[in-house]
Write a protein that holds these residues in place. Structure first.
Motif, PDB file in Angstrom:
ATOM      1  N   ARG A  13       0.823  -1.217   0.000  1.00 47.26           N
ATOM      2  CA  ARG A  13       0.000   0.000   0.000  1.00 47.26           C
ATOM      3  C   ARG A  13       0.852   1.261   0.000  1.00 47.26           C
ATOM      4  NH1 ARG A  13      -5.355  -1.644   1.443  1.00 47.26           N
ATOM      5  NH2 ARG A  13      -6.062   0.494   1.234  1.00 47.26           N
ATOM      6  N   LEU A  14       2.140   1.115   0.324  1.00 49.98           N
ATOM      7  CA  LEU A  14       3.015   2.283   0.306  1.00 49.98           C
ATOM      8  C   LEU A  14       3.429   2.670  -1.112  1.00 49.98           C
ATOM      9  CD1 LEU A  14       5.256   1.629   3.439  1.00 49.98           C
ATOM     10  CD2 LEU A  14       3.237   3.091   3.224  1.00 49.98           C
ATOM     11  N   LYS A  15       2.988   1.893  -2.107  1.00 45.07           N
ATOM     12  CA  LYS A  15       3.192   2.289  -3.503  1.00 45.07           C
ATOM     13  C   LYS A  15       2.263   3.436  -3.874  1.00 45.07           C
ATOM     14  CE  LYS A  15       4.556  -2.382  -4.936  1.00 45.07           C
ATOM     15  NZ  LYS A  15       4.198  -3.552  -5.783  1.00 45.07           N
ATOM     16  N   ASP A  16       1.201   3.573  -3.102  1.00 48.20           N
ATOM     17  CA  ASP A  16       0.277   4.694  -3.303  1.00 48.20           C
ATOM     18  C   ASP A  16       0.966   5.968  -2.816  1.00 48.20           C
ATOM     19  OD1 ASP A  16      -1.686   6.687  -2.963  1.00 48.20           O
ATOM     20  OD2 ASP A  16      -3.250   5.200  -2.600  1.00 48.20           O
ATOM     21  N   PRO A  17       1.116   6.989  -3.675  1.00 55.47           N
ATOM     22  CA  PRO A  17       1.814   8.218  -3.279  1.00 55.47           C
ATOM     23  C   PRO A  17       1.247   8.897  -2.035  1.00 55.47           C
ATOM     24  CG  PRO A  17       1.504   8.164  -5.649  1.00 55.47           C
ATOM     25  CD  PRO A  17       0.716   7.005  -5.086  1.00 55.47           C
ATOM     26  N   VAL A  18      -0.072   8.806  -1.840  1.00 55.38           N
ATOM     27  CA  VAL A  18      -0.689   9.432  -0.668  1.00 55.38           C
ATOM     28  C   VAL A  18      -0.235   8.714   0.603  1.00 55.38           C
ATOM     29  CG1 VAL A  18      -2.850   9.872   0.550  1.00 55.38           C
ATOM     30  CG2 VAL A  18      -2.695  10.315  -1.903  1.00 55.38           C
ATOM     31  N   ASN A  19      -0.331   7.382   0.612  1.00 52.04           N
ATOM     32  CA  ASN A  19       0.109   6.623   1.785  1.00 52.04           C
ATOM     33  C   ASN A  19       1.596   6.820   2.054  1.00 52.04           C
ATOM     34  OD1 ASN A  19      -2.487   5.575   2.019  1.00 52.04           O
ATOM     35  ND2 ASN A  19      -2.014   3.734   0.855  1.00 52.04           N
ATOM     36  N   LEU A  20       2.374   6.857   0.993  1.00 46.28           N
ATOM     37  CA  LEU A  20       3.815   7.049   1.145  1.00 46.28           C
ATOM     38  C   LEU A  20       4.119   8.426   1.725  1.00 46.28           C
ATOM     39  CD1 LEU A  20       6.681   6.020   0.723  1.00 46.28           C
ATOM     40  CD2 LEU A  20       6.599   6.919  -1.613  1.00 46.28           C
ATOM     41  N   ALA A  21       3.360   9.434   1.304  1.00 42.68           N
ATOM     42  CA  ALA A  21       3.572  10.790   1.814  1.00 42.68           C
ATOM     43  C   ALA A  21       3.248  10.864   3.311  1.00 42.68           C
ATOM     44  CB  ALA A  21       2.713  11.788   1.045  1.00 42.68           C
TER      45      ALA A  21
END
Length: 304
Positions: free
Chosen positions: A280-288
């Motif tokens: 799920r950290l591939k999602d830019p929002v989650n990573l941010a």
């Protein structure tokens, strides 16, 4: 079907209650009912069994949960990947934590994140911290605040937010339990003679079990409780003593109604952090969000 209908379906599948699900979705119960009916008509089979007293998933409904989660996750990941570095980050993320964590950790995280990414929608759900990891694994949420377990489950990522000390608390009010404690030697309390308020599950329960094993006794349990905040309330009423994180005690409205008992045990600390599925950290929002949490923690280390 549309993505909103999938979100409505997942909310109802999680709560199995039209009133609670409609509140989570910010729509009326009749609107939710119509949307679910439209979805069932399009799918071609009933997804829920309804009667005047209860709501439950059909076998097809249980299978549809996985489809709905996967579809929404893939959509959000696709939208995130379509954003270029020049574009303003947008999208949404679902986080889960205890009520105490929302004050102690999430407030600062959200404040910093919203300042940098005002176009991202952040959804916060609160509940028993013992459920944090399972909610992430079941993909009910994107990220969650959790006590770090001894072994991190496969596929999960963890980043530290802070630490807490576990404290054994007892009531101050005049009651049989207080009288019992007052009659004991303060340096060598007879732990096996006391009643305990115990978490239903989670790391806190494991730590209490370790304490009891170290002291070589089986605790006399007055009640099992879901959620750390309720534990302090029951202790303040004289029902039993309990092991709680100091961060929970400091935020409790009952903190002036309990006292801390001395524990001669050096394993009284816990680590608290942010948990997410690595995928799920591939999602830019989650990573941010993840990177913002890391910056806050690193800054706190520098200041100390």
């Amino acid at each position: 079907m549309n993505h909103k209908q999938l979100k409505y379906f997942l909310a109802l599948a999680d709560t199995l209650h039209f009133g609670r699900a409609s509140n989570l979705c910010f729509i009326s119960a009749p609107t939710l009912s119509r949307q679910i009916k439209q979805l069932e008509e399009e799918v071609g089979v009933p997804l829920f069994i309804r009667d005047n007293r209860s709501v439950s998933l059909t076998s097809q409904g249980k299978a549809f949960v996985a489809y709905a989660n996967a579809t929404l996750n893939q959509w959000r990941l696709f939208k995130g990947q379509c954003q270029t570095e020049q574009q303003v980050l947008s999208g949404e993320a679902d986080l889960y934590c205890s009520v105490t964590a929302s004050y102690s950790y999430i407030y600062e995280l959200f404040a910093a994140f919203r300042k940098q990414y005002p176009d991202v929608e952040l959804n916060l759900n609160t509940g028993d911290p013992a459920l944090s990891i399972s909610h992430v694994q079941a993909e009910k949420v994107d990220l969650a605040v959790a006590v770090k377990p001894k072994e991190l489950p496969t596929g999960l990522a963890y980043t530290k937010l802070g630490e807490a000390k576990l404290q054994m608390v007892a009531p101050i009010m005049e009651c049989p339990l207080s009288d019992q404690i007052n009659q004991m030697n303060k340096e060598t309390l007879s732990w096996s003679d006391l009643a305990y308020i115990v978490p239903e599950q989670g790391v806190l329960k494991e730590r209490l079990d370790e304490f009891c094993t170290l002291k070589k006794f089986k605790p006399r349990v007055y009640a099992h409780v879901s959620g750390h905040e309720a534990i302090v309330a029951l202790v303040s009423l004289g029902f039993g003593i309990a092991l709680v994180p100091d961060v929970v005690l400091s935020q409790s409205p009952f903190k002036q109604q309990v006292r801390v008992l001395p524990i001669d045990n050096d394993k009284t600390g816990i680590e608290i952090g942010l948990i997410a599925k690595s995928s799920r950290l591939k999602d830019p929002v989650n990573l941010a969000i993840w990177q913002t949490a890391q910056k806050i923690f690193n800054k706190s280390i520098e200041n100390n």
